[in-house]
Design a protein around this motif. Structure first.
Motif, PDB file in Angstrom:
ATOM      1  N   ASN A  99       0.835  -1.190   0.000  1.00 56.61           N
ATOM      2  CA  ASN A  99       0.000   0.000   0.000  1.00 56.61           C
ATOM      3  C   ASN A  99       0.876   1.248   0.000  1.00 56.61           C
ATOM      4  OD1 ASN A  99      -1.761   2.102   0.589  1.00 56.61           O
ATOM      5  ND2 ASN A  99      -2.982   0.898   2.012  1.00 56.61           N
ATOM      6  N   LEU A 100       0.873   1.982  -1.098  1.00 62.01           N
ATOM      7  CA  LEU A 100       1.691   3.196  -1.226  1.00 62.01           C
ATOM      8  C   LEU A 100       1.334   4.276  -0.210  1.00 62.01           C
ATOM      9  CD1 LEU A 100       1.805   3.521  -5.105  1.00 62.01           C
ATOM     10  CD2 LEU A 100       3.746   3.093  -3.590  1.00 62.01           C
TER      11      LEU A 100
ATOM     12  N   PRO B 281       5.463  -1.797  -4.568  1.00 57.50           N
ATOM     13  CA  PRO B 281       5.204  -0.943  -5.728  1.00 57.50           C
ATOM     14  C   PRO B 281       6.321   0.076  -6.004  1.00 57.50           C
ATOM     15  CG  PRO B 281       3.213  -1.193  -4.425  1.00 57.50           C
ATOM     16  CD  PRO B 281       4.337  -1.815  -3.644  1.00 57.50           C
ATOM     17  N   ILE B 282       6.965   0.570  -4.957  1.00 58.11           N
ATOM     18  CA  ILE B 282       8.062   1.521  -5.158  1.00 58.11           C
ATOM     19  C   ILE B 282       9.233   0.824  -5.847  1.00 58.11           C
ATOM     20  CG2 ILE B 282       9.784   2.946  -3.960  1.00 58.11           C
ATOM     21  CD1 ILE B 282       7.508   3.599  -1.923  1.00 58.11           C
ATOM     22  N   LEU B 283       9.520  -0.419  -5.466  1.00 59.68           N
ATOM     23  CA  LEU B 283      10.563  -1.178  -6.134  1.00 59.68           C
ATOM     24  C   LEU B 283      10.230  -1.366  -7.613  1.00 59.68           C
ATOM     25  CD1 LEU B 283      12.780  -3.946  -5.107  1.00 59.68           C
ATOM     26  CD2 LEU B 283      11.156  -4.565  -6.872  1.00 59.68           C
TER      27      LEU B 283
ATOM     28  N   VAL C  37       4.859  -5.697 -12.568  1.00 62.15           N
ATOM     29  CA  VAL C  37       3.463  -5.553 -12.173  1.00 62.15           C
ATOM     30  C   VAL C  37       3.398  -4.864 -10.817  1.00 62.15           C
ATOM     31  CG1 VAL C  37       1.331  -6.771 -11.560  1.00 62.15           C
ATOM     32  CG2 VAL C  37       2.788  -7.646 -13.412  1.00 62.15           C
ATOM     33  N   ASP C  38       2.662  -3.761 -10.755  1.00 64.73           N
ATOM     34  CA  ASP C  38       2.345  -3.140  -9.476  1.00 64.73           C
ATOM     35  C   ASP C  38       1.124  -3.871  -8.939  1.00 64.73           C
ATOM     36  OD1 ASP C  38       1.361  -1.607  -7.376  1.00 64.73           O
ATOM     37  OD2 ASP C  38       1.717   0.310  -8.374  1.00 64.73           O
ATOM     38  N   GLY C  39       1.358  -4.789  -8.020  1.00 62.90           N
ATOM     39  CA  GLY C  39       0.275  -5.597  -7.453  1.00 62.90           C
ATOM     40  C   GLY C  39      -0.539  -4.858  -6.412  1.00 62.90           C
ATOM     41  N   GLY C  40      -0.041  -3.708  -5.955  1.00 61.94           N
ATOM     42  CA  GLY C  40      -0.772  -2.926  -4.970  1.00 61.94           C
ATOM     43  C   GLY C  40      -1.293  -3.786  -3.846  1.00 61.94           C
TER      44      GLY C  40
ATOM     45  N   ILE D  67       3.568   8.566   5.058  1.00 62.27           N
ATOM     46  CA  ILE D  67       5.006   8.787   5.132  1.00 62.27           C
ATOM     47  C   ILE D  67       5.726   8.081   4.000  1.00 62.27           C
ATOM     48  CG2 ILE D  67       4.898   9.007   7.646  1.00 62.27           C
ATOM     49  CD1 ILE D  67       6.468   6.292   7.701  1.00 62.27           C
ATOM     50  N   GLU D  68       6.971   8.477   3.737  1.00 61.47           N
ATOM     51  CA  GLU D  68       7.802   7.814   2.732  1.00 61.47           C
ATOM     52  C   GLU D  68       8.451   6.588   3.357  1.00 61.47           C
ATOM     53  OE1 GLU D  68      10.605  10.672   1.311  1.00 61.47           O
ATOM     54  OE2 GLU D  68       9.059  12.001   0.545  1.00 61.47           O
ATOM     55  N   LEU D  69       9.189   5.845   2.551  1.00 61.35           N
ATOM     56  CA  LEU D  69       9.931   4.712   3.090  1.00 61.35           C
ATOM     57  C   LEU D  69      10.943   5.204   4.115  1.00 61.35           C
ATOM     58  CD1 LEU D  69      10.807   2.608  -0.101  1.00 61.35           C
ATOM     59  CD2 LEU D  69       8.899   2.282   1.475  1.00 61.35           C
TER      60      LEU D  69
END
Length: 154
Positions: free
Chosen positions: A10-11, A20-22, A38-41, A129-131
């Motif tokens: 979850n972004l 997804p960021i990767l 594939v962005d599997g979200g 927040i970001e990573l």
């Protein structure tokens, strides 16, 4: 069909968005034609269908196991297949580990022969927040490893 790399998470929830960021990072770096990203979200059911016909699937997600943040786990997909009883399944709680088991049942001969799951230990999954630094650092290392792997001859 080659290799399919699926990033789940979850972004909107900090470190949970590492998958997804990767995928975005790999896309920006460029990938060979035999690889599909594939962005599997958070849509577990979609993961099963994205695997159809692939020779190999690499799945990346966040995890929480009380290990130090950024710890990387590499697990064969068969060890993580988890399908609850049909009475317990509903679309809002269908995760990628369910998709592995469901995909084996659904796809039969089109189910990938090789599935590897990479899990990165989270630090903070707060909304917006970001990573965090250790997760971002491990994500970059894993992305580099995957790029080398998919670009290796043979």
């Amino acid at each position: 069909m080659g290799i399919v790399i699926i990033g789940c998470g979850n972004l909107l929830r900090g470190d949970d968005g590492v998958g997804p960021i990767l995928i975005r990072h790999l896309w920006e770096e460029g990938i060979p034609p035999h690889v599909r990203l594939v962005d599997g979200g958070t849509a577990g059911m979609d993961v099963a269908f994205q695997m159809r016909g692939a020779d190999e699937v690499i799945l990346v997600d966040a995890c929480r196991s009380n290990s130090p943040p950024g710890t990387l786990f590499k697990v064969p997909g068969a060890e993580l297949e988890n399908l609850p009883s049909l009475n317990e399944i509903h679309s809002h709680a269908f995760r990628w580990d369910h998709a592995l088991a469901f995909g084996r049942w659904l796809l039969k001969d089109e189910y990938p022969k090789h599935i590897t799951v990479y899990l990165i230990e989270v630090s903070d999954i707060s909304p917006g927040i970001e990573l965090t630094a250790p997760v971002a650092q491990q994500m970059r290392k894993l992305a580099q490893h995957l790029l080398e792997y998919v670009n290796a001859p043979g």
